[in-house]
Design an enzyme around this catalytic site. Structure first.
Site: not given
Ligand code: DON
Length: 306
Positions: A65, A260, A242, A62, A190
């Site tokens: 993002k 994550v 989060y 994330s 993505y």
């Molecule tokens: O899309 C996902 O669930 C993971 N590729 C990334 C999630 C993550 O790191 C937390 N997201 N805000």
């Protein structure tokens, strides 16, 4: 900056690694070594101090993002991006779908949750999917000042095969009119952004660039417009950790974004850039050891912005 402090943060963070576990919903991440822990701090003169597994590669998840949003705002007008995504925190988990179907205007709440980041990613332009991927990789290389940055294809494939929740999210938004075009292509882009592999050292330079109003402290080049930097830092404070963002702001007080994969970056404004890595995560998806290292550094380097 003081090497002893960075080492002190690592020693402190190690005590908390055992309280978490690696992300299990992406199979390739589940197999990472949970005891890894690293930290890098880059000051605004471009000096970098590191400790622990700071050269270990991990996927941004994330944290990417931020990159997607910065690129989308470079290619599109603010209105074109923010007609698809809001700027409000949710207090829900990052992959939650609960608010997507109850919205007044169907927009995902913010670009830091999966739905919002997918909507943002759908606005990234290019003549073909391949060209959009190349644009993203080159842009990420520029922001991190790392020409070798590339995709971890094992993690990418692992998520592309199993990302059913994100598939549900994008098709829900497609039916609500937020997403246009080919959903599978937007998702592939993505997932690719999430799978960009980097080190704490790379991310510390990116974080320092955000702390330094968009100027890379090593090259002196302005790589992000100030208006975008201010927007991104505000989103990091309100939504970057989060559904732990409020407590993190109250206790640590630095604009931050976690992923994550176990990475977290922080950009205390006008001070420095910090990147931590530890794939052992708490139940909200934040690195257990990473959080504690940031707490330690905020306290001992007086980085709390509030
Ligand atoms: O899309 C996902 O669930 C993971 N590729 C990334 C999630 C993550 O790191 C937390 N997201 N805000």
């Amino acid at each position: 900056m003081d090497q002893k402090l960075i080492q002190g943060a690592l020693t402190y963070g190690r005590r908390f690694v055992r309280y978490g576990k690696t992300a299990s919903y992406i199979p390739e991440l589940a197999s990472k070594n949970p005891s890894k822990l690293g930290v890098a701090v880059c000051d605004l003169e471009g000096n970098i101090l590191t400790a622990g597994d700071s050269e270990e590669k991990f996927t941004m998840q994330s944290i990417s993002k931020l990159i997607a949003l910065i690129l989308a705002l470079e290619q599109n007008s603010y209105d074109d991006v923010f007609c698809k995504v809001g700027l409000e925190p949710t207090g829900d988990s990052f992959s939650s779908t609960v608010r997507l179907d109850h919205l007044t205007n169907n927009k995902p709440f913010n670009p830091m949750i999966n739905a919002g980041a997918i909507a943002v990613t759908s606005t990234i332009r290019g003549a073909s999917l391949e060209e959009r991927k190349t644009v993203c990789i080159n842009f990420a290389r520029k922001l991190l000042g790392s020409s070798k940055l590339d995709v971890d294809y094992e993690v990418f494939l692992s998520e592309a095969r199993t990302g059913f929740k994100n598939r549900a999210i994008i098709y829900l938004m497609r039916s609500n009119g937020i997403i246009e075009g080919n959903c599978e292509e937007h998702l592939e882009l993505y997932f690719m952004l999430c799978s960009l592999a980097c080190t704490c050292r790379d991310l510390a330079v990116f974080a320092a660039t955000l702390a330094n109003n968009g100027v890379n402290p090593i090259t002196g080049e302005t790589v992000i417009p100030l208006r975008t930097v201010k927007l991104v830092r505000s989103l990091m404070v309100t939504c970057g950790m989060y559904d732990y963002s409020g407590e993190f702001a109250a206790t640590v007080g630095m604009p931050s974004k976690s992923g994550v994969g176990g990475g977290i970056i922080s950009c205390p404004i006008g001070k420095c850039g910090i990147a931590v890595y530890g794939p052992s995560l708490d139940e909200k998806g934040n690195s257990t050891g990473g959080l504690k290292m940031l707490e330690y550094l905020s306290e001992n380097m007086e980085l709390n912005m509030f």
